[in-house]
Design a protein around this motif. Structure first.
Motif, mmCIF file in Angstrom:
data_model
loop_
_atom_site.group_PDB
_atom_site.id
_atom_site.type_symbol
_atom_site.label_atom_id
_atom_site.label_comp_id
_atom_site.label_asym_id
_atom_site.label_seq_id
_atom_site.Cartn_x
_atom_site.Cartn_y
_atom_site.Cartn_z
ATOM 1 N N LYS A 79 59.309 -17.042 -22.264
ATOM 2 C CA LYS A 79 59.507 -16.679 -23.660
ATOM 3 C C LYS A 79 60.073 -15.265 -23.667
ATOM 4 O O LYS A 79 59.548 -14.373 -22.995
ATOM 5 N N ILE A 80 61.156 -15.046 -24.400
ATOM 6 C CA ILE A 80 61.694 -13.700 -24.537
ATOM 7 C C ILE A 80 61.748 -13.347 -26.022
ATOM 8 O O ILE A 80 62.008 -14.208 -26.868
ATOM 9 N N ARG A 81 61.458 -12.098 -26.344
ATOM 10 C CA ARG A 81 61.488 -11.657 -27.736
ATOM 11 C C ARG A 81 62.123 -10.274 -27.799
ATOM 12 O O ARG A 81 61.731 -9.366 -27.064
ATOM 13 N N LEU A 82 63.109 -10.115 -28.657
ATOM 14 C CA LEU A 82 63.854 -8.868 -28.742
ATOM 15 C C LEU A 82 62.956 -7.716 -29.168
ATOM 16 O O LEU A 82 62.140 -7.848 -30.083
ATOM 17 N N LYS A 83 63.103 -6.591 -28.494
ATOM 18 C CA LYS A 83 62.423 -5.371 -28.921
ATOM 19 C C LYS A 83 63.091 -4.890 -30.215
ATOM 20 O O LYS A 83 64.324 -4.768 -30.264
ATOM 21 N N PRO A 84 62.324 -4.639 -31.273
ATOM 22 C CA PRO A 84 62.924 -4.278 -32.569
ATOM 23 C C PRO A 84 63.921 -3.135 -32.488
ATOM 24 O O PRO A 84 64.936 -3.136 -33.187
ATOM 25 N N GLU A 85 63.650 -2.157 -31.629
ATOM 26 C CA GLU A 85 64.550 -0.999 -31.537
ATOM 27 C C GLU A 85 65.915 -1.354 -30.943
ATOM 28 O O GLU A 85 66.875 -0.577 -31.057
ATOM 29 N N SER A 86 66.006 -2.527 -30.304
ATOM 30 C CA SER A 86 67.277 -2.921 -29.684
ATOM 31 C C SER A 86 68.256 -3.510 -30.691
ATOM 32 O O SER A 86 69.451 -3.614 -30.404
ATOM 33 N N LEU A 87 67.774 -3.920 -31.857
ATOM 34 C CA LEU A 87 68.661 -4.559 -32.833
ATOM 35 C C LEU A 87 69.843 -3.664 -33.192
ATOM 36 O O LEU A 87 70.964 -4.147 -33.395
ATOM 37 N N SER A 88 69.620 -2.363 -33.239
ATOM 38 C CA SER A 88 70.683 -1.423 -33.611
ATOM 39 C C SER A 88 71.781 -1.324 -32.561
ATOM 40 O O SER A 88 72.830 -0.714 -32.806
ATOM 41 N N LYS A 89 71.568 -1.919 -31.400
ATOM 42 C CA LYS A 89 72.571 -1.862 -30.333
ATOM 43 C C LYS A 89 73.725 -2.848 -30.531
ATOM 44 O O LYS A 89 74.736 -2.773 -29.826
ATOM 45 N N ILE A 90 73.553 -3.810 -31.448
ATOM 46 C CA ILE A 90 74.599 -4.818 -31.635
ATOM 47 C C ILE A 90 75.881 -4.140 -32.094
ATOM 48 O O ILE A 90 75.914 -3.467 -33.135
ATOM 49 N N LYS A 91 76.937 -4.310 -31.324
ATOM 50 C CA LYS A 91 78.207 -3.637 -31.598
ATOM 51 C C LYS A 91 79.173 -4.508 -32.407
ATOM 52 O O LYS A 91 80.258 -4.046 -32.773
ATOM 53 N N TRP A 92 78.828 -5.764 -32.610
ATOM 54 C CA TRP A 92 79.694 -6.620 -33.413
ATOM 55 C C TRP A 92 79.740 -6.091 -34.841
ATOM 56 O O TRP A 92 78.737 -5.628 -35.382
ATOM 57 N N HIS A 93 80.910 -6.169 -35.460
ATOM 58 C CA HIS A 93 81.118 -5.592 -36.792
ATOM 59 C C HIS A 93 80.671 -6.574 -37.870
ATOM 60 O O HIS A 93 81.484 -7.168 -38.584
ATOM 61 N N PHE A 94 79.376 -6.742 -37.977
ATOM 62 C CA PHE A 94 78.767 -7.623 -38.962
ATOM 63 C C PHE A 94 77.876 -6.799 -39.887
ATOM 64 O O PHE A 94 77.349 -5.754 -39.485
ATOM 65 N N PRO A 95 77.643 -7.275 -41.103
ATOM 66 C CA PRO A 95 76.647 -6.615 -41.955
ATOM 67 C C PRO A 95 75.249 -6.836 -41.375
ATOM 68 O O PRO A 95 75.032 -7.735 -40.560
ATOM 69 N N ASP A 96 74.308 -6.038 -41.837
ATOM 70 C CA ASP A 96 72.950 -6.091 -41.281
ATOM 71 C C ASP A 96 72.322 -7.472 -41.413
ATOM 72 O O ASP A 96 71.563 -7.901 -40.542
ATOM 73 N N VAL A 97 72.614 -8.179 -42.506
ATOM 74 C CA VAL A 97 72.007 -9.493 -42.714
ATOM 75 C C VAL A 97 72.431 -10.478 -41.633
ATOM 76 O O VAL A 97 71.664 -11.360 -41.232
ATOM 77 N N ILE A 98 73.633 -10.327 -41.102
ATOM 78 C CA ILE A 98 74.106 -11.208 -40.033
ATOM 79 C C ILE A 98 73.549 -10.747 -38.688
ATOM 80 O O ILE A 98 73.139 -11.565 -37.863
#
Length: 433
Positions: A309-328
């Motif tokens: 089971k893997i679960r994303l660390k909440p602080e890592s979400l900001s690392k997404i470099k794709w140009h999407f709005p936060d909801v995506i």
């Protein structure tokens, strides 16, 4: 403005329709090779029009369609109508029998930028091209796509409930679902459906490839027709419409299978994931779908010998470099495609739609089996997507990754066929529509 119209479909003649079970078929994108082979043995099964056999599949479907018309295998209804379609089903983990209620009609084929019909996921180009070729040749919608409207007052359901008391067809399909088709001919009721849907925005739930095929076909015909009016058959599409507010609207998860990755190594992959995920070994891989259930940004990884089971660390979400709005960015599937498939497995986002290394499978047990048998190197198990997430994505103007949702049950083909050929589409003089 979502313009719908009643339809005069082609349907199997009365003698054949008494054996409607033998004539229905799964949609083109879910029918398995084994199912196809069996259904092709039936000379009148709808599979011959929806997923014709190669070579020259579209030409073959055209010749067969013309033959069926000439021989009276299928007959066109005399009166335009709204067709009511109910699906009774159960889902794993519940004893309740659900009923998804909806109706089938024509709907104008709107361009995406008109924001009348909204898409929520990407398509796979090859599948769209197949649908275009078939539609151009046979000028017939062999199966309805699935659209969603929102109505918390459930205004149309009372008319549908009344109609379904006198069904035309009733069958149990390949999913174990009981499918019931009924018809509404009443002019006043049909007009009420038209007026009620008119101000609505429609979310395309299922059938993105077929809808994009209709869009391409519409534009091509418009360019070729100097007298284009907007009322021609090529401007319309066949759609099954259901209410987003129903508790019986179910979306099942679609898992990812990874195969044929060069130098694939379980230990190396886990090391790459450690930076962004909390990783927990799971002794029994058969429980993975339950272990992650309802947990945001949680996924199951099935290798041949081990499961995690893997679960994303909440602080890592900001690392997404794709140009999407936060909801995506906050969607489970975005997290999976970015951190697991792009960052850890090395398949860039722009290549994922056409990647030969990614397969999609909604069956958890099938994923488990295929990894154990060595047919896939890894299965990534996901949670289901909520209808609220789908609404948020559509409102944002962006899309989810391909194969993000699996609306269950799937619509079946074979109950009716809708022609966009002008002499068959146009309303007869005796019709009020």
């Amino acid at each position: 403005m979502a313009e719908i119209l009643p339809i005069r479909p082609w349907r199997y003649n009365q003698q054949l329709s008494q054996r409607i079970d033998d004539l229905t078929s799964p949609l083109f994108d879910v029918v398995s090779e084994k199912q196809r082979a069996a259904l092709y043995q039936s000379p009148y099964n709808s599979i011959h029009l929806s997923v014709p056999q190669p070579p020259n599949a579209a030409e073959r479907a055209y010749k067969l369609l013309e033959s069926w018309k000439e021989k009276g295998i299928i007959l066109q209804d005399k009166l335009p109508a709204i067709y009511v379609y109910y699906q009774y089903f159960k889902v794993q983990g519940s004893s309740k029998e659900f009923c998804r209620k909806g109706f089938v009609s024509h709907i104008r084929t709107y361009d995406w930028n008109e924001n009348v019909i909204l898409r929520h996921e990407n398509t796979i180009p090859k599948a769209v091209n197949d649908r275009i070729e078939l539609l151009e040749k046979i000028q017939l919608h062999a199966s309805a796509t699935h659209g969603l409207y929102t109505d918390s007052s459930f205004t149309l359901e009372k008319y549908m409930d009344e109609a379904v008391r006198n069904p035309l067809y009733e069958t149990e399909d390949y999913q174990g679902v009981r499918d019931v088709l009924a018809v509404i001919h009443d002019k006043g009721v049909i007009q009420h459906f038209i007026d009620f849907i008119q101000p609505k925005t429609i979310i395309l739930a299922d059938g993105h490839h077929r809808y994009e095929g209709s869009l391409y076909y519409k534009h091509k015909q418009q360019e070729a027709n100097p007298h284009h009016t907007g009322k021609e058959g090529y401007n319309y599409h066949l759609m099954y419409l259901t209410n987003t507010e129903s508790d019986d609207l179910k979306i099942l998860p679609t898992h990812r299978l990874v195969r044929d990755i060069a130098n694939f190594n379980e230990e190396d992959l886990l090391k790459k994931l450690e930076e962004d995920f909390i990783i927990k070994p799971i002794e029994d891989a058969c429980t993975l779908n339950e272990v992650i259930l309802g947990k945001p940004w949680a996924f199951g990884l099935i290798f041949r010998e081990n499961a995690y089971k893997i679960r994303l660390k909440p602080e890592s979400l900001s690392k997404i470099k794709w140009h999407f709005p936060d909801v995506i960015k906050a969607l489970d599937l975005t997290v999976m495609h970015y951190f697991v498939i792009e960052k850890a497995l090395g398949i860039p986002g722009k290549e994922q739609r056409q990647s030969e290394n990614i397969e999609f499978d909604r069956s958890f047990s099938d994923c488990l089996k295929r990894v154990i048998q060595g047919e896939a190197q890894l299965a990534i198990i996901t949670n289901e997507v909520s209808i609220e997430d789908v609404k948020k994505v559509c409102a944002s103007g962006y899309t989810m990754p391909q194969k993000s949702t699996y609306f269950y049950p799937k619509v079946i083909g074979g109950f009716l066929f809708s022609s966009v050929k002008e002499n068959e589409f146009s309303t007869p003089v005796y019709s009020p529509f």
